[in-house]
Design a protein around this motif. Structure first.
Motif, mmCIF file in Angstrom:
data_model
loop_
_atom_site.group_PDB
_atom_site.id
_atom_site.type_symbol
_atom_site.label_atom_id
_atom_site.label_comp_id
_atom_site.label_asym_id
_atom_site.label_seq_id
_atom_site.Cartn_x
_atom_site.Cartn_y
_atom_site.Cartn_z
ATOM 1 N N ASN A 36 -9.462 -0.844 12.473
ATOM 2 C CA ASN A 36 -9.809 -0.240 11.197
ATOM 3 C C ASN A 36 -8.989 1.011 10.952
ATOM 4 N N ASP A 37 -8.036 1.279 11.821
ATOM 5 C CA ASP A 37 -7.184 2.450 11.723
ATOM 6 C C ASP A 37 -6.113 2.206 10.671
ATOM 7 N N GLU A 38 -6.167 2.988 9.586
ATOM 8 C CA GLU A 38 -5.205 2.797 8.500
ATOM 9 C C GLU A 38 -3.785 3.194 8.887
ATOM 10 N N SER A 39 -3.615 3.913 9.998
ATOM 11 C CA SER A 39 -2.276 4.336 10.377
ATOM 12 C C SER A 39 -1.392 3.153 10.755
ATOM 13 N N ASP A 40 -2.007 1.988 11.025
ATOM 14 C CA ASP A 40 -1.193 0.822 11.356
ATOM 15 C C ASP A 40 -0.918 -0.059 10.134
ATOM 16 N N LEU A 41 -1.291 0.420 8.952
ATOM 17 C CA LEU A 41 -0.992 -0.308 7.710
ATOM 18 C C LEU A 41 0.348 0.167 7.168
ATOM 19 N N ILE A 42 1.277 -0.743 7.054
ATOM 20 C CA ILE A 42 2.619 -0.397 6.588
ATOM 21 C C ILE A 42 3.012 -1.346 5.465
ATOM 22 N N PRO A 43 3.343 -0.797 4.282
ATOM 23 C CA PRO A 43 3.826 -1.666 3.216
ATOM 24 C C PRO A 43 5.069 -2.418 3.681
ATOM 25 N N THR A 44 5.124 -3.698 3.371
ATOM 26 C CA THR A 44 6.206 -4.543 3.869
ATOM 27 C C THR A 44 7.236 -4.905 2.805
ATOM 28 N N GLY A 45 6.934 -4.545 1.544
ATOM 29 C CA GLY A 45 7.823 -4.947 0.450
ATOM 30 C C GLY A 45 7.395 -6.259 -0.178
ATOM 31 N N THR A 46 6.392 -6.902 0.420
ATOM 32 C CA THR A 46 5.841 -8.156 -0.099
ATOM 33 C C THR A 46 4.351 -7.943 -0.347
ATOM 34 N N CYS A 47 3.846 -8.465 -1.450
ATOM 35 C CA CYS A 47 2.453 -8.283 -1.843
ATOM 36 C C CYS A 47 1.505 -8.795 -0.762
ATOM 37 N N TRP A 48 0.526 -7.959 -0.406
ATOM 38 C CA TRP A 48 -0.423 -8.297 0.652
ATOM 39 C C TRP A 48 -1.462 -9.316 0.211
ATOM 40 N N CYS A 49 -1.494 -9.719 -1.061
ATOM 41 C CA CYS A 49 -2.448 -10.762 -1.478
ATOM 42 C C CYS A 49 -1.980 -12.136 -1.004
ATOM 43 N N GLY A 50 -0.714 -12.207 -0.633
ATOM 44 C CA GLY A 50 -0.172 -13.468 -0.149
ATOM 45 C C GLY A 50 0.630 -14.242 -1.184
ATOM 46 N N CYS A 51 0.790 -13.658 -2.381
ATOM 47 C CA CYS A 51 1.499 -14.381 -3.453
ATOM 48 C C CYS A 51 2.998 -14.471 -3.209
ATOM 49 N N GLY A 52 3.531 -13.595 -2.344
ATOM 50 C CA GLY A 52 4.951 -13.607 -2.036
ATOM 51 C C GLY A 52 5.808 -12.722 -2.929
ATOM 52 N N ALA A 53 5.199 -12.091 -3.933
ATOM 53 C CA ALA A 53 5.965 -11.236 -4.850
ATOM 54 C C ALA A 53 6.439 -9.969 -4.140
ATOM 55 N N LYS A 54 7.559 -9.472 -4.580
ATOM 56 C CA LYS A 54 8.100 -8.227 -4.047
ATOM 57 C C LYS A 54 7.347 -7.058 -4.677
ATOM 58 N N THR A 55 7.064 -6.029 -3.861
ATOM 59 C CA THR A 55 6.332 -4.861 -4.338
ATOM 60 C C THR A 55 7.261 -3.672 -4.503
ATOM 61 N N ALA A 56 6.763 -2.680 -5.231
ATOM 62 C CA ALA A 56 7.493 -1.424 -5.359
ATOM 63 C C ALA A 56 7.496 -0.733 -3.999
ATOM 64 N N ARG A 57 8.472 0.081 -3.781
ATOM 65 C CA ARG A 57 8.591 0.811 -2.514
ATOM 66 C C ARG A 57 7.299 1.584 -2.231
ATOM 67 N N GLY A 58 6.743 1.412 -1.036
ATOM 68 C CA GLY A 58 5.532 2.110 -0.638
ATOM 69 C C GLY A 58 4.240 1.470 -1.112
ATOM 70 N N SER A 59 4.323 0.342 -1.817
ATOM 71 C CA SER A 59 3.128 -0.326 -2.339
ATOM 72 C C SER A 59 2.768 -1.537 -1.494
ATOM 73 N N PHE A 60 1.473 -1.772 -1.360
ATOM 74 C CA PHE A 60 0.980 -2.948 -0.659
ATOM 75 C C PHE A 60 0.851 -4.148 -1.595
ATOM 76 N N PHE A 61 0.638 -3.861 -2.889
ATOM 77 C CA PHE A 61 0.353 -4.922 -3.861
ATOM 78 C C PHE A 61 1.198 -4.786 -5.111
ATOM 79 N N VAL A 62 1.429 -5.912 -5.764
ATOM 80 C CA VAL A 62 1.920 -5.932 -7.130
ATOM 81 C C VAL A 62 0.753 -5.459 -7.997
ATOM 82 N N ARG A 63 1.033 -4.844 -9.111
ATOM 83 C CA ARG A 63 -0.020 -4.311 -9.983
ATOM 84 C C ARG A 63 -1.122 -5.341 -10.228
ATOM 85 N N GLY A 64 -2.367 -4.939 -9.930
ATOM 86 C CA GLY A 64 -3.533 -5.782 -10.171
ATOM 87 C C GLY A 64 -3.906 -6.710 -9.030
#
Length: 102
Positions: free
Chosen positions: A3-31
């Motif tokens: 549950n430690d948020e320090s191990d959460l790192i934006p990867t450049g790909t949306c974390w919802c699993g859609c495969g879309a590229k995200t903005a730098r530093g973002s986990f998700f595409v808008r919405g």
């Protein structure tokens, strides 16, 4: 699972699993953060927010909002009963014309 948020790192790909590229530093595409929350609730809590809260021990008599105030830094608008994250309360205060007690 950590549950430690320090191990959460934006990867450049949306974390919802859609495969879309995200903005730098973002986990998700808008919405897609809200879409992911809804999907999780649909899969694990019968699509019901009350069921989700109940499954985690919240509901009448045990406020998730109060827990957020007590443990997650949420605040209350000084002019009304609006409660939220500090940034949300600041945004709300700019529009709030209420006076407590009226």
């Amino acid at each position: 699972m950590s549950n430690d948020e320090s191990d959460l790192i934006p990867t450049g790909t949306c974390w919802c699993g859609c495969g879309a590229k995200t903005a730098r530093g973002s986990f998700f595409v808008r919405g897609h953060d809200k879409t992911s929350e809804s999907a999780y609730i649909a899969v694990y809590h019968k699509g019901s927010v009350p069921q989700f809260l109940k499954d985690h021990g919240f509901g009448p008599g045990n406020s998730i909002v109060q827990k957020a105030v007590d443990e997650a830094g949420w605040t209350t608008c000084p002019r009304c009963d609006y409660v939220g994250a500090p940034a949300s309360v600041r945004k709300h205060e700019k529009k709030c014309t209420a006076t407590k007690g009226n």
